[in-house]
Scaffold this active site. Structure first.
Site, PDB file in Angstrom:
ATOM      1  N   LYS A 162      21.539  28.909 -66.429  1.00 50.03           N
ATOM      2  CA  LYS A 162      21.420  30.370 -66.462  1.00 50.03           C
ATOM      3  C   LYS A 162      22.777  30.990 -66.741  1.00 50.03           C
ATOM      4  O   LYS A 162      23.702  30.865 -65.953  1.00 50.03           O
ATOM      5  CB  LYS A 162      20.917  30.871 -65.086  1.00 50.03           C
ATOM      6  CG  LYS A 162      19.600  31.602 -65.181  1.00 50.03           C
ATOM      7  CD  LYS A 162      18.953  32.118 -63.941  1.00 50.03           C
ATOM      8  CE  LYS A 162      19.662  32.525 -62.715  1.00 50.03           C
ATOM      9  NZ  LYS A 162      18.762  32.910 -61.614  1.00 50.03           N
ATOM     10  N   ARG A 221      15.808  43.924 -49.420  1.00 48.00           N
ATOM     11  CA  ARG A 221      15.680  45.304 -49.882  1.00 48.00           C
ATOM     12  C   ARG A 221      14.280  45.853 -49.700  1.00 48.00           C
ATOM     13  O   ARG A 221      14.087  46.972 -49.287  1.00 48.00           O
ATOM     14  CB  ARG A 221      16.015  45.390 -51.378  1.00 48.00           C
ATOM     15  CG  ARG A 221      17.472  45.487 -51.663  1.00 48.00           C
ATOM     16  CD  ARG A 221      17.755  45.139 -53.083  1.00 48.00           C
ATOM     17  NE  ARG A 221      17.427  43.732 -53.328  1.00 48.00           N
ATOM     18  CZ  ARG A 221      17.822  43.051 -54.366  1.00 48.00           C
ATOM     19  NH1 ARG A 221      18.523  43.631 -55.307  1.00 48.00           N
ATOM     20  NH2 ARG A 221      17.515  41.783 -54.508  1.00 48.00           N
TER      21      ARG A 221
END
Ligand code: ADP
Length: 159
Positions: free
Chosen positions: A41, A90
């Site tokens: 990645k 979150r």
């Protein structure tokens, strides 16, 4: 000495991350902020750039170490002498992935515990990916990242 590892992509570090770091330091004596290297990645910022931006955003604090790691998080945690992995939450959407990761890590090494901290007031919508997108489109990111990070983002997107 109790040390926690705060792992993540930090591509780049945001005020949401900084908030977790500051509150983490109220609980843990030492914090290792660790940029995870995923060989397959590639992010916007290179690993060294991310580390530098973290350093600049948190300033000099002898309680904070900034590092990167490759391979299993539980192995890395053991290597640096941390028995706790710190993560931020979150929204409910974070929960499923975090729950899976925490349990997999516990399966791999039951002596490493994962500790979650809830996002700070008004920071629940701040993510590195959204900040990158806003910066790319020329939006105002002043409250979302440290000024040094804002400059680095603007440079990446030639703004
Ligand atoms: P990863 O790719 O490992 O999720 P990130 O850099 O996106 O890496 O996030 C690292 C950690 O910081 C995660 O636990 C994430 O939930 C947390 N985090 C990111 N942004 C916030 C925020 N605004 N408030 C609270 N926690 C956050």
């Amino acid at each position: 000495m109790n040390r926690a590892v705060y792992p993540g992509s930090f591509d780049p570090i945001t005020t949401g991350h900084i908030d977790i770091i500051e509150r983490g330091l109220a609980v843990f004596e030492q914090l290792t902020v660790a940029v995870a290297i995923h060989p397959d990645k590639t992010g916007l910022f290179g690993i060294e750039e991310r580390i530098e931006l973290i350093h600049k955003a948190v300033g000099h604090d002898s309680r904070i170490t900034v590092d990167s790691f490759e391979g299993l998080l539980v192995d890395y945690s053991e290597r640096v002498g941390a028995s706790v992995v710190l993560r931020g939450l979150r929204a409910v959407s974070d929960f499923e992935y975090e729950f899976q990761m925490a349990n997999m890590n516990r399966h791999l090494n039951s002596s490493v515990e994962t500790c979650f901290m809830m996002t700070g007031a008004g920071l629940f919508y701040v993510s590195s990916s959204l900040v990158r997108e806003v910066a790319q489109l020329g939006g105002n990111i002043d409250d979302l990242v440290h000024p040094t990070t804002a400059v680095a983002l603007q440079a990446k997107y030639n703004r």
